[in-house]
Design a protein around this motif. Structure first.
Motif, PDB file in Angstrom:
ATOM      1  N   GLN A 179       6.035   4.095   7.681  1.00 32.49           N
ATOM      2  CA  GLN A 179       6.879   3.386   6.727  1.00 32.49           C
ATOM      3  C   GLN A 179       7.121   1.966   7.207  1.00 32.49           C
ATOM      4  OE1 GLN A 179      10.150   4.263   3.653  1.00 32.49           O
ATOM      5  NE2 GLN A 179      11.034   4.836   5.611  1.00 32.49           N
ATOM      6  N   GLU A 180       7.110   1.022   6.270  1.00 34.46           N
ATOM      7  CA  GLU A 180       7.405  -0.365   6.619  1.00 34.46           C
ATOM      8  C   GLU A 180       8.080  -1.055   5.454  1.00 34.46           C
ATOM      9  OE1 GLU A 180       4.002  -2.989   7.036  1.00 34.46           O
ATOM     10  OE2 GLU A 180       2.738  -1.615   5.893  1.00 34.46           O
ATOM     11  N   CYS A 181       8.862  -2.071   5.779  1.00 36.83           N
ATOM     12  CA  CYS A 181       9.485  -2.914   4.761  1.00 36.83           C
ATOM     13  C   CYS A 181       8.489  -4.006   4.405  1.00 36.83           C
ATOM     14  CB  CYS A 181      10.783  -3.512   5.301  1.00 36.83           C
ATOM     15  SG  CYS A 181      11.657  -4.557   4.115  1.00 36.83           S
ATOM     16  N   ILE A 182       8.138  -4.127   3.115  1.00 38.81           N
ATOM     17  CA  ILE A 182       7.108  -5.093   2.709  1.00 38.81           C
ATOM     18  C   ILE A 182       7.660  -6.206   1.817  1.00 38.81           C
ATOM     19  CG2 ILE A 182       5.223  -3.438   2.949  1.00 38.81           C
ATOM     20  CD1 ILE A 182       5.257  -3.131  -0.118  1.00 38.81           C
ATOM     21  N   GLY A 183       8.983  -6.214   1.608  1.00 37.66           N
ATOM     22  CA  GLY A 183       9.621  -7.224   0.778  1.00 37.66           C
ATOM     23  C   GLY A 183      11.118  -7.002   0.823  1.00 37.66           C
ATOM     24  N   TYR A 195      10.152  -0.937   0.255  1.00 40.62           N
ATOM     25  CA  TYR A 195       9.592  -0.154   1.355  1.00 40.62           C
ATOM     26  C   TYR A 195       8.303   0.549   0.920  1.00 40.62           C
ATOM     27  CZ  TYR A 195      13.802  -0.906   4.095  1.00 40.62           C
ATOM     28  OH  TYR A 195      14.805  -1.495   4.812  1.00 40.62           O
ATOM     29  N   SER A 196       7.380   0.639   1.863  1.00 37.80           N
ATOM     30  CA  SER A 196       6.102   1.318   1.650  1.00 37.80           C
ATOM     31  C   SER A 196       6.067   2.545   2.544  1.00 37.80           C
ATOM     32  CB  SER A 196       4.944   0.384   1.992  1.00 37.80           C
ATOM     33  OG  SER A 196       3.720   1.089   1.990  1.00 37.80           O
ATOM     34  N   VAL A 198      -1.798  -8.486 -13.962  1.00 37.25           N
ATOM     35  CA  VAL A 198      -0.815  -9.539 -14.221  1.00 37.25           C
ATOM     36  C   VAL A 198       0.530  -9.003 -13.739  1.00 37.25           C
ATOM     37  CG1 VAL A 198       0.180 -11.103 -15.911  1.00 37.25           C
ATOM     38  CG2 VAL A 198      -2.128 -10.197 -16.272  1.00 37.25           C
ATOM     39  N   LEU A 199       1.045  -9.581 -12.662  1.00 31.88           N
ATOM     40  CA  LEU A 199       2.229  -9.045 -12.007  1.00 31.88           C
ATOM     41  C   LEU A 199       3.398 -10.019 -12.098  1.00 31.88           C
ATOM     42  CD1 LEU A 199       0.496  -7.701  -8.771  1.00 31.88           C
ATOM     43  CD2 LEU A 199       0.734  -6.567 -10.997  1.00 31.88           C
ATOM     44  N   GLY A 200       4.556  -9.487 -12.421  1.00 36.24           N
ATOM     45  CA  GLY A 200       5.750 -10.309 -12.541  1.00 36.24           C
ATOM     46  C   GLY A 200       6.766  -9.970 -11.464  1.00 36.24           C
ATOM     47  N   TYR A 201       7.276 -11.005 -10.800  1.00 39.41           N
ATOM     48  CA  TYR A 201       8.258 -10.834  -9.736  1.00 39.41           C
ATOM     49  C   TYR A 201       9.457 -11.739  -9.978  1.00 39.41           C
ATOM     50  CZ  TYR A 201       4.168  -9.026  -7.166  1.00 39.41           C
ATOM     51  OH  TYR A 201       3.045  -8.324  -6.774  1.00 39.41           O
ATOM     52  N   ARG A 202      10.589 -11.340  -9.388  1.00 37.36           N
ATOM     53  CA  ARG A 202      11.750 -12.225  -9.426  1.00 37.36           C
ATOM     54  C   ARG A 202      11.494 -13.420  -8.514  1.00 37.36           C
ATOM     55  NH1 ARG A 202      16.662  -8.809  -8.774  1.00 37.36           N
ATOM     56  NH2 ARG A 202      16.153  -8.374 -10.945  1.00 37.36           N
ATOM     57  N   ASP A 203      11.105 -13.151  -7.273  1.00 43.75           N
ATOM     58  CA  ASP A 203      10.787 -14.227  -6.325  1.00 43.75           C
ATOM     59  C   ASP A 203       9.746 -13.766  -5.300  1.00 43.75           C
ATOM     60  OD1 ASP A 203      12.565 -12.594  -4.742  1.00 43.75           O
ATOM     61  OD2 ASP A 203      14.232 -13.793  -5.473  1.00 43.75           O
ATOM     62  N   THR A 204      10.124 -12.838  -4.399  1.00 46.25           N
ATOM     63  CA  THR A 204       9.230 -12.419  -3.325  1.00 46.25           C
ATOM     64  C   THR A 204       8.092 -11.529  -3.836  1.00 46.25           C
ATOM     65  OG1 THR A 204      11.142 -12.425  -1.848  1.00 46.25           O
ATOM     66  CG2 THR A 204       9.131 -11.370  -1.043  1.00 46.25           C
ATOM     67  N   LEU A 205       6.866 -11.834  -3.423  1.00 48.80           N
ATOM     68  CA  LEU A 205       5.709 -11.029  -3.807  1.00 48.80           C
ATOM     69  C   LEU A 205       5.539  -9.842  -2.861  1.00 48.80           C
ATOM     70  CD1 LEU A 205       2.919 -13.684  -4.574  1.00 48.80           C
ATOM     71  CD2 LEU A 205       4.889 -13.022  -5.947  1.00 48.80           C
ATOM     72  N   PHE A 206       4.980  -8.754  -3.383  1.00 51.45           N
ATOM     73  CA  PHE A 206       4.565  -7.626  -2.551  1.00 51.45           C
ATOM     74  C   PHE A 206       3.387  -6.952  -3.232  1.00 51.45           C
ATOM     75  CE2 PHE A 206       7.908  -6.182  -5.386  1.00 51.45           C
ATOM     76  CZ  PHE A 206       7.430  -4.979  -5.896  1.00 51.45           C
ATOM     77  N   LEU A 207       2.497  -6.405  -2.449  1.00 51.71           N
ATOM     78  CA  LEU A 207       1.267  -5.737  -2.887  1.00 51.71           C
ATOM     79  C   LEU A 207       0.245  -6.676  -3.526  1.00 51.71           C
ATOM     80  CD1 LEU A 207       2.682  -2.426  -4.470  1.00 51.71           C
ATOM     81  CD2 LEU A 207       1.714  -2.730  -2.181  1.00 51.71           C
TER      82      LEU A 207
END
Length: 259
Positions: free
Chosen positions: A13-17, A21-22, A138-147
């Motif tokens: 397990q890791e924090c990715i944003g 968590y992944s 097409v990916l939408g984020y608030r601010d921080t990207l992940f994946l």
């Protein structure tokens, strides 16, 4: 559909944003039966939290019977906060696979938008990996990207952020329009306002659109009616214009449901 509750082992397990968590888990049978767009229910060890928490499948490693779950911690003293403390070797009770996934066979040979918004991004990754067509993520984020790196390796990738820090400033539709993108079909998962806008776009463009709906769930198997949405057709179970997101969905043809 086969459903089994089993005790799974945490691989990593890791924090990715920010609060994202992944989690990789080892399963006996769930991964071998799972399809893109489905989810599993995770049970807390804390007995005060009786109901499991639904988490979508991000990646499915059938050969090694492993699942990747990417989720957001939603607050203090929550099930997801407990999950975030899991470490390699820990055990967790998991029920699945649950729900209906994306109709991949319909997308064979087609140009497909794979659209994810926020925590609706993870389930689109496995979909992109196995799609036998031209995948445009097409990916939408608030601010921080992940994946985003993983998506760029298996599809064409376009990103929108609310603050404009990455990609298009705005939402996923802004990214589609700004980049002059088009497709034959849409698979999407994300918050209701995004899905509502995509449904309108799909109807305007006459594009077949499947949406995966996010909803708080209780039983996860269609018995409790805690996660219903309004539908065009009368539900055989409740005899009203409802669909059970956990059992009838979470993936629906957009014209089946009211948003």
């Amino acid at each position: 559909m086969h459903k089994k509750k089993e005790i799974c082992t945490v691989i990593s397990q890791e924090c990715i944003g920010k609060d994202i968590y992944s989690l990789w888990i080892q399963t006996d049978t769930i991964a071998g039966q799972a399809k893109p767009g489905q989810f599993v229910s995770l049970y807390c060890n804390n007995n005060s939290k009786l109901l499991p928490r639904p988490i979508s499948l991000c990646e499915i490693d059938v050969e090694n019977e492993r699942l990747r779950l990417v989720y957001r911690v939603t607050g203090k003293n929550t099930g997801t906060e407990e999950f975030a403390k899991l470490q390699q070797g820990d055990s967790i009770a998991v029920l699945g696979p649950l729900g209906n996934g994306f109709p991949l066979e319909e997308a064979d040979g087609k140009r497909v938008f794979l659209i994810g918004g926020g925590i609706g991004v993870p389930p689109m990754l496995q979909t992109a990996k196995v799609l036998k067509g031209d995948a445009i993520s097409v990916l939408g984020y608030r601010d921080t990207l992940f994946l985003d790196q993983e998506f760029s390796e298996v599809s064409s990738l376009y990103v929108a952020t609310e603050d404009g820090s990455f990609g298009t400033k705005g939402n996923v539709l802004d990214a589609i329009l700004e980049n002059g993108l088009d497709a034959d079909m849409i698979f999407a998962c994300g918050p209701t306002p995004m899905l509502r806008a995509l449904k309108a776009y799909a109807l305007e463009k006459n594009i077949t659109c499947y949406i995966s709906m996010e909803e708080r769930m209780a039983c996860g198997i269609g018995a409790c009616l805690a996660c219903v949405c309004s539908s065009k057709e009368v539900d055989e179970h409740s005899h009203v214009h409802n669909k059970r997101i956990c059992k009838d969905g979470p993936v629906f043809l957009c014209t089946e449901v009211e948003l």
